[in-house]
Write a protein that holds these residues in place. Structure first.
Motif, PDB file in Angstrom:
ATOM      1  N   VAL A 272       0.836  -1.200   0.000  1.00  0.00           N
ATOM      2  CA  VAL A 272       0.000   0.000   0.000  1.00  0.00           C
ATOM      3  C   VAL A 272       0.871   1.250   0.000  1.00  0.00           C
ATOM      4  O   VAL A 272       0.576   2.230  -0.701  1.00  0.00           O
ATOM      5  CB  VAL A 272      -0.950   0.013   1.214  1.00  0.00           C
ATOM      6  CG1 VAL A 272      -1.807   1.268   1.210  1.00  0.00           C
ATOM      7  CG2 VAL A 272      -1.845  -1.207   1.210  1.00  0.00           C
ATOM      8  N   GLU A 273       1.945   1.239   0.773  1.00  0.00           N
ATOM      9  CA  GLU A 273       2.835   2.398   0.816  1.00  0.00           C
ATOM     10  C   GLU A 273       3.406   2.705  -0.562  1.00  0.00           C
ATOM     11  O   GLU A 273       3.467   3.872  -0.980  1.00  0.00           O
ATOM     12  CB  GLU A 273       3.963   2.153   1.816  1.00  0.00           C
ATOM     13  CG  GLU A 273       3.517   2.187   3.271  1.00  0.00           C
ATOM     14  CD  GLU A 273       4.638   1.832   4.234  1.00  0.00           C
ATOM     15  OE1 GLU A 273       5.781   1.626   3.764  1.00  0.00           O
ATOM     16  OE2 GLU A 273       4.371   1.758   5.448  1.00  0.00           O
ATOM     17  N   ARG A 274       3.826   1.678  -1.292  1.00  0.00           N
ATOM     18  CA  ARG A 274       4.368   1.880  -2.641  1.00  0.00           C
ATOM     19  C   ARG A 274       3.339   2.539  -3.554  1.00  0.00           C
ATOM     20  O   ARG A 274       3.649   3.494  -4.271  1.00  0.00           O
ATOM     21  CB  ARG A 274       4.793   0.530  -3.253  1.00  0.00           C
ATOM     22  CG  ARG A 274       6.124   0.000  -2.764  1.00  0.00           C
ATOM     23  CD  ARG A 274       6.610  -1.110  -3.670  1.00  0.00           C
ATOM     24  NE  ARG A 274       5.764  -2.295  -3.568  1.00  0.00           N
ATOM     25  CZ  ARG A 274       6.033  -3.351  -2.801  1.00  0.00           C
ATOM     26  NH1 ARG A 274       7.126  -3.357  -2.071  1.00  0.00           N
ATOM     27  NH2 ARG A 274       5.234  -4.389  -2.772  1.00  0.00           N
ATOM     28  N   GLN A 275       2.134   1.997  -3.532  1.00  0.00           N
ATOM     29  CA  GLN A 275       1.106   2.511  -4.436  1.00  0.00           C
ATOM     30  C   GLN A 275       0.710   3.943  -4.091  1.00  0.00           C
ATOM     31  O   GLN A 275       0.568   4.797  -4.980  1.00  0.00           O
ATOM     32  CB  GLN A 275      -0.122   1.597  -4.367  1.00  0.00           C
ATOM     33  CG  GLN A 275       0.134   0.192  -4.890  1.00  0.00           C
ATOM     34  CD  GLN A 275      -0.979  -0.768  -4.531  1.00  0.00           C
ATOM     35  OE1 GLN A 275      -2.106  -0.352  -4.243  1.00  0.00           O
ATOM     36  NE2 GLN A 275      -0.676  -2.053  -4.515  1.00  0.00           N
ATOM     37  N   VAL A 276       0.534   4.202  -2.801  1.00  0.00           N
ATOM     38  CA  VAL A 276       0.111   5.538  -2.373  1.00  0.00           C
ATOM     39  C   VAL A 276       1.190   6.571  -2.686  1.00  0.00           C
ATOM     40  O   VAL A 276       0.899   7.662  -3.204  1.00  0.00           O
ATOM     41  CB  VAL A 276      -0.230   5.537  -0.869  1.00  0.00           C
ATOM     42  CG1 VAL A 276      -0.389   6.961  -0.343  1.00  0.00           C
ATOM     43  CG2 VAL A 276      -1.510   4.742  -0.616  1.00  0.00           C
ATOM     44  N   LEU A 277       2.443   6.243  -2.405  1.00  0.00           N
ATOM     45  CA  LEU A 277       3.523   7.198  -2.654  1.00  0.00           C
ATOM     46  C   LEU A 277       3.699   7.448  -4.148  1.00  0.00           C
ATOM     47  O   LEU A 277       3.888   8.598  -4.574  1.00  0.00           O
ATOM     48  CB  LEU A 277       4.825   6.706  -2.039  1.00  0.00           C
ATOM     49  CG  LEU A 277       6.012   7.674  -2.178  1.00  0.00           C
ATOM     50  CD1 LEU A 277       5.693   9.026  -1.541  1.00  0.00           C
ATOM     51  CD2 LEU A 277       7.274   7.082  -1.562  1.00  0.00           C
ATOM     52  N   SER A 278       3.631   6.404  -4.955  1.00  0.00           N
ATOM     53  CA  SER A 278       3.817   6.599  -6.403  1.00  0.00           C
ATOM     54  C   SER A 278       2.708   7.467  -6.975  1.00  0.00           C
ATOM     55  O   SER A 278       2.950   8.311  -7.852  1.00  0.00           O
ATOM     56  CB  SER A 278       3.884   5.254  -7.126  1.00  0.00           C
ATOM     57  OG  SER A 278       2.648   4.575  -7.082  1.00  0.00           O
ATOM     58  N   ARG A 279       1.472   7.294  -6.491  1.00  0.00           N
ATOM     59  CA  ARG A 279       0.380   8.144  -6.970  1.00  0.00           C
ATOM     60  C   ARG A 279       0.592   9.587  -6.532  1.00  0.00           C
ATOM     61  O   ARG A 279       0.364  10.526  -7.315  1.00  0.00           O
ATOM     62  CB  ARG A 279      -0.972   7.622  -6.470  1.00  0.00           C
ATOM     63  CG  ARG A 279      -1.415   6.311  -7.119  1.00  0.00           C
ATOM     64  CD  ARG A 279      -2.887   6.061  -6.949  1.00  0.00           C
ATOM     65  NE  ARG A 279      -3.285   5.787  -5.587  1.00  0.00           N
ATOM     66  CZ  ARG A 279      -3.424   4.583  -5.055  1.00  0.00           C
ATOM     67  NH1 ARG A 279      -3.147   3.494  -5.785  1.00  0.00           N
ATOM     68  NH2 ARG A 279      -3.830   4.426  -3.813  1.00  0.00           N
ATOM     69  N   ALA A 280       1.012   9.776  -5.292  1.00  0.00           N
ATOM     70  CA  ALA A 280       1.244  11.131  -4.793  1.00  0.00           C
ATOM     71  C   ALA A 280       2.339  11.828  -5.596  1.00  0.00           C
ATOM     72  O   ALA A 280       2.205  13.005  -5.959  1.00  0.00           O
ATOM     73  CB  ALA A 280       1.619  11.090  -3.313  1.00  0.00           C
ATOM     74  N   VAL A 281       3.418  11.114  -5.881  1.00  0.00           N
ATOM     75  CA  VAL A 281       4.516  11.696  -6.659  1.00  0.00           C
ATOM     76  C   VAL A 281       4.049  12.012  -8.083  1.00  0.00           C
ATOM     77  O   VAL A 281       4.368  13.073  -8.633  1.00  0.00           O
ATOM     78  CB  VAL A 281       5.727  10.743  -6.675  1.00  0.00           C
ATOM     79  CG1 VAL A 281       6.779  11.205  -7.684  1.00  0.00           C
ATOM     80  CG2 VAL A 281       6.338  10.645  -5.286  1.00  0.00           C
ATOM     81  N   ALA A 282       3.284  11.092  -8.681  1.00  0.00           N
ATOM     82  CA  ALA A 282       2.783  11.324 -10.033  1.00  0.00           C
ATOM     83  C   ALA A 282       1.887  12.549 -10.070  1.00  0.00           C
ATOM     84  O   ALA A 282       2.029  13.423 -10.939  1.00  0.00           O
ATOM     85  CB  ALA A 282       2.026  10.092 -10.535  1.00  0.00           C
ATOM     86  N   TRP A 283       0.950  12.651  -9.139  1.00  0.00           N
ATOM     87  CA  TRP A 283       0.001  13.773  -9.141  1.00  0.00           C
ATOM     88  C   TRP A 283       0.711  15.099  -8.879  1.00  0.00           C
ATOM     89  O   TRP A 283       0.391  16.100  -9.509  1.00  0.00           O
ATOM     90  CB  TRP A 283      -1.089  13.534  -8.094  1.00  0.00           C
ATOM     91  CG  TRP A 283      -1.974  12.360  -8.420  1.00  0.00           C
ATOM     92  CD1 TRP A 283      -2.084  11.730  -9.629  1.00  0.00           C
ATOM     93  CD2 TRP A 283      -2.842  11.665  -7.529  1.00  0.00           C
ATOM     94  NE1 TRP A 283      -2.977  10.682  -9.536  1.00  0.00           N
ATOM     95  CE2 TRP A 283      -3.453  10.620  -8.275  1.00  0.00           C
ATOM     96  CE3 TRP A 283      -3.163  11.807  -6.179  1.00  0.00           C
ATOM     97  CZ2 TRP A 283      -4.383   9.743  -7.699  1.00  0.00           C
ATOM     98  CZ3 TRP A 283      -4.086  10.946  -5.611  1.00  0.00           C
ATOM     99  CH2 TRP A 283      -4.684   9.926  -6.370  1.00  0.00           C
ATOM    100  N   HIS A 284       1.677  15.084  -7.952  1.00  0.00           N
ATOM    101  CA  HIS A 284       2.416  16.323  -7.701  1.00  0.00           C
ATOM    102  C   HIS A 284       3.218  16.730  -8.939  1.00  0.00           C
ATOM    103  O   HIS A 284       3.229  17.910  -9.308  1.00  0.00           O
ATOM    104  CB  HIS A 284       3.343  16.159  -6.502  1.00  0.00           C
ATOM    105  CG  HIS A 284       4.183  17.364  -6.240  1.00  0.00           C
ATOM    106  ND1 HIS A 284       3.752  18.434  -5.480  1.00  0.00           N
ATOM    107  CD2 HIS A 284       5.431  17.703  -6.676  1.00  0.00           C
ATOM    108  CE1 HIS A 284       4.678  19.361  -5.447  1.00  0.00           C
ATOM    109  NE2 HIS A 284       5.712  18.943  -6.164  1.00  0.00           N
TER     110      HIS A 284
END
Length: 301
Positions: A272-284
């Motif tokens: 979950v941490e991987r998925q959440v962080l990658s989405r946050a980085v992509a959106w930012h």
């Protein structure tokens, strides 16, 4: 008899450098969308997407993200900026921010010994899934150096010697100064000082499990299992001086049960941490996140 050669009409394909992203925010009022559309239209821009949000129908805060194509955007940018200042800032009292999609955001990844978030971001970056340029990895341990160098990314080992975090942060600032557009704490197990947050001058994104404020300290997944937790998850947020209380970018959860071992909790939590962080980085990196005090508007459609 005159013979003419039939040639297909050439269709101009927009270049990546012709795509721009415009973020507008401020107090809501009539005419914002019309004014912005007019500015872009007058310069020959083609609006590709248009997302907006108002916090209240009357007297609310207004947020807008639009993607557009404008031939030779880099050359036309001064004219566009002048028009935006005149029509959007001066007349409507709104703030605006313009970026060019062809320019990936430069990022530094901070990490300690745990590698799952770091390697996931590096893997996605190597596949072109993230609109970022990883300029460096910085760590307070040397353990992950070889794994990072396999991606061709510089690795800087900056230890916290004798508990002197200030000296380490000064070295961090030296490395980062002018070289990055944001920082990601990919399981960096050090508390960031308020002085560093102020001096670095760029956004910082952090990831952690979503148990907080419960199960703080070491071994949170064991504590959660012992307590009979049925949901585990992760939170990505911007870093502020209030520890782990910055504006939230993304969260997610998965269900667990009494039959899951502590090791399963840890493994599923890491996923979950991987998925959440990658989405946050992509959106930012795609300018989809707008901060408004201690909350965020995320244009993630």
């Amino acid at each position: 008899m005159t013979i003419t050669e039939d040639r297909p009409t050439r269709i101009e394909t927009p270049r990546a450098g012709d795509e721009g992203c415009l973020i507008v925010s401020g107090n809501d009022s009539p005419g914002i969308v019309v004014a912005l559309s007019a500015v872009l239209s007058e310069l020959g821009a083609n609006i590709v997407s248009f997302d907006q949000h108002s916090t209240d129908l009357i007297g609310g805060r207004f947020f807008l993200r639009t993607m557009f194509r404008l031939q030779d955007l880099a050359l036309a940018r001064p004219l566009l900026q002048t028009a935006l200042d005149r029509e959007i800032r001066d007349k409507l009292g709104l703030e605006w921010r313009l970026t060019e999609s062809s320019k990936p955001k430069r990022v530094a990844l901070f990490t300690s010994k745990t590698d799952h978030c770091l390697l996931d971001l590096l893997w996605r970056h190597s596949r072109g899934e993230l609109n970022i340029s990883v300029e460096m990895v910085v760590s307070n341990h040397p353990d992950l150096a070889e794994k990072v160098r396999a991606f061709g990314i510089p690795y800087f080992f900056v230890p916290v010697e004798n508990g002197d975090k200030k000296a380490a942060e000064q070295e961090h600032l030296r490395l980062l100064n002018g070289n990055v557009d944001f920082v990601v704490l990919a399981r960096y197990m050090q508390i960031i000082s308020g002085e560093f947050i102020r001096d670095v001058g760029v956004p910082i994104i952090n990831i952690h499990h979503s148990f907080l404020p419960a199960f703080i300290g070491a071994g949170p997944y064991k504590k959660a299992r012992d307590r009979g937790v049925k949901l585990i998850g992760a939170t990505a947020h911007y870093v502020t001086e209030d520890l782990d209380e910055g504006p939230i970018i993304e969260q997610d959860v998965v269900r667990v049960s009494h039959s899951d071992s502590t090791q399963n909790f840890v493994r599923r939590g890491a996923d979950v941490e991987r998925q959440v962080l990658s989405r946050a980085v992509a959106w930012h990196s795609e300018d989809r996140v707008v901060r408004d005090g201690n909350t965020t508007i995320v244009f993630a459609s």
